[in-house]
Design a protein around this motif. Sequence first.
Motif, short mmCIF file in Angstrom:
data_model
loop_
_atom_site.label_atom_id
_atom_site.label_comp_id
_atom_site.label_asym_id
_atom_site.label_seq_id
_atom_site.Cartn_x
_atom_site.Cartn_y
_atom_site.Cartn_z
N ARG B 474 0.80 -1.01 -0.14
CA ARG B 474 -0.05 -0.18 0.22
C ARG B 474 0.63 1.07 0.08
N ILE B 475 0.69 2.35 -0.24
CA ILE B 475 1.58 3.46 -0.29
C ILE B 475 0.81 4.51 0.11
N LEU B 476 1.59 5.22 1.45
CA LEU B 476 0.64 6.76 1.75
C LEU B 476 0.97 8.00 0.77
N VAL B 477 0.29 8.42 0.77
CA VAL B 477 0.39 9.59 0.06
C VAL B 477 0.68 10.61 1.12
N LEU B 478 1.59 11.78 1.37
CA LEU B 478 1.44 13.05 2.03
C LEU B 478 1.49 13.78 1.24
N TYR B 479 0.98 15.34 1.84
CA TYR B 479 1.58 16.44 1.57
C TYR B 479 0.98 17.55 1.70
N ASP B 480 2.07 18.14 1.86
CA ASP B 480 2.45 19.12 3.45
C ASP B 480 2.06 18.93 4.70
N GLY B 481 2.37 18.27 5.12
CA GLY B 481 2.02 17.28 6.66
C GLY B 481 1.08 16.41 5.75
N LYS B 482 0.08 16.17 5.63
CA LYS B 482 -1.50 15.82 5.73
C LYS B 482 -1.09 14.30 4.85
N VAL B 483 -2.79 14.08 5.11
CA VAL B 483 -2.00 12.07 4.42
C VAL B 483 -3.12 13.06 3.47
N SER B 484 -2.81 12.62 2.20
CA SER B 484 -3.81 13.21 1.01
C SER B 484 -4.12 11.78 0.17
#
Lengths: 326, 512
Positions: B474-484
């Motif tokens: 699975r892949i978790l995507v971070l954007y600017d400190g948030k989980v997108s």
Amino acid sequence: MNAVIALIFNAILNGTPLMYGTMGEILTEKSGNLNLGVEGLMYMGGALGLAGAFYYEKAAGAGVNGLLAMVIAIACAFLAGALGSLIFSVITISLRANQNVTGLALAIFGTGVGQFVGEYMRTMEGGYIAVSNELKNFFQNAPFPQTLQNIPVVGKLLFGHNIFVYLGVLLALAMGFFISRTRWGLNLRSVGESPATADAAGINIARYKYLATVMGGGISGIGGMVYIMTIAGCVWNHEGLAGVGWLAVALVIFCLWRPVNAIWGSVLFGALMILYLRVQLPIPSEIYKILPYVVTLVVLIFTSLRKKREDQPPESLGIAYFREER
Amino acid sequence: MADNCAVELRKVSKAFGNVVANDNIDLKIYKGEILSLLGENGSGKTTLMNMLSGIYYPDSGEILVNGQQVTITSPRDAFEYGIGMIHQHFKLIDVLSAAENVVLGLEGPALLDLKAVSARMSEIARRYNFAMDPAKKVYDMSVSEKQTLEIIKVLYRGADILILDEPTAVLTPQETQRLFEILRSMKENGKAIVIITHKLHEVMELADRVCVLRKGCFVGERQVSEVTPQIMTDMMVGRQVTLNIDRPEPVEPEPRLRVRDLTVVNAEGITKLDRVNFTAMGGEILGIAGIAGSGQKELLETIAGLQPAAGGSILYTPKGQPPMELAGKHPMQIKAAGVAMAFVPEDRLGMGLVGGMGMTGNMMLRSWRQGKGAFVHRREPGALATQVKEDLEVVTPDIDYPVRRLSGGNVQKVLVGREIASAPSVLMTAYAVRGLDINTSYTIYHLLNQQKQKGVAVIFVGEDLDVLLELCDRILVLYDGKVSGIVEARTATKDQLGLMMTRLQEEGETDA
């Protein structure tokens, strides 16, 4: 009253070699180089400065010119100090070796060279090295007419010193002006603060470091000569410089890396050095001798507590610069 | 447009060792235009511009300024051709005033006339409509003021071509707007402006033209008026490449690490992680994608106990044991509980290994607490070093040879090998294959897969989306400190990840 005047007068006399040593080291440290070998540089300057004056007088005989002798002594001392710090520069700037280790090695090396030159001269010249009384007076007497010196109270304090005191004050003022007001001074400060930034601004880091360190070493060397020719009485003895160079390193910190502070700082340190002769308390003289270092520690503690950025050492002091590591 | 061309790059290439940073790049920069250089991390944007500003020298290719072929070997050369670059890390001297910083390194009369300098600075500031006190010391300035000073510095030197490397990375939204206004007014004054960025909305808002780089190659250029963010994302991430990385099925996945509403605020008061939620399962590899600085480092460090959490919980459930809370625990306790971290920073050695020590010494960093009194055990770490050397084929003359002198790949093997040897039940790696050649990379993938099959929860922070897609479950995507978002790697596409990294999709499900 007279005792106080005598104390101040002697403090200035004893502080002057320290002033030169400190100014040289300030110039060096402004470029980010921490040269702990000041003691060695001053030793070399002392021995070779004396050698210059002595052999000039020997060659000139009766027609000795005091001014020329002084110029030769200054030149010899400067060259000796400059050469010593050139070794330091090559090792730390070009080869990027550790500055502390190199500086300590230079202190030992310079002391050795100074002792060797002094002792060699002594042996060759029949056990005693000293310039003539005439020349000695020229080095040690005030360059002002007696009438000025006879002004009550201030006369002796203002006009009664040897010429090196006045030259040193002028040099300190000039150096302060150079560092804070000129383009090269600004560039030099930036090299000591952040060589990477200076490099990006197109400043030749190595050139500034070399020049400042070599010139600084030369100035420190003159300090050694001043010690031998004034305090030590134009004679080479086994005691050499009695640790003045180490005190100069401490005085740099005390002066907060500002040449102008070296003027009064050296007087204060000079006073602390001779206090045990003038103010006699029932304590061992060794206690007196640690006073300059105690004062330096107190200054360090205070400036660290105040955290004023201008009072801190140059930011990259003691760190070798290597462009690829930015 | 031909006479309007300020700078032209022809077939410019640059390699560092055997890594090609720029490959035959052609690029034109025009006067009175804002060009945006777009690309992922490591796509070679900064390297390319550093060749214009005199930091690097191209291996091959030509640079033309105003139609004349030039050689730029130092920042000073660059100034002479009117090129000024504002780096991500400001090049300012803290104890000097603004005016002194501006005049630094310039030729001129020996005596400094700071009044004249201040007057010219004020004039520049007026013309482009920004505020600056020339007597202010840099250490008293905010980040945005420092950036303004950098811009004035470049303009003072008469630059006509301004290059800004990710200028908005450190600014607040309001400061960003002010910067954009300044840049627009400079454009109207006929300056050529290049901004390096990976933020699509900035390109859309500010730039006239966009050039996209990917993995050191020039992908294409477009007028901004003619593109959509979707097109730019496609250009940035490129086609999906098949790497044939082994991916065994997860073995009895079970929740190992539950992160709930984790919030981290750094020393400057900036929120680096904002209510992050996810669950890492034992027996699977959880990938973490995101643009550099989106909070990856903070996430890993907080789990390892190196940074304090401002809020939220990290619940850790070792195999067959009751759950425990990690937030607020000492790093030593967390390590002892079986959470291992192998973080490979940009300089590789900075975190985790001591360069001057050999493999044995570095293994001891894990075990120095064992032993009697003041004495440490040397034999076990020595044996471990030998084992790591043999298992991972570390090329070193001797296990006591300083690791600093090993090649990058071998250093990383030592680091990862040591962390694995502690038999963790959570293994976190960041940029484990950074700078490695293909074969060594596969060795590392294999090691991670082995751990996964042992039931370890592997957290893999990566830069290369292709690798993430093929290695992870699975892949978790971070954007600017948030989980997108968190996606199934087997079904996700590169486009989808690219959009999530640049936050173009609607707020998706943030829980798993």
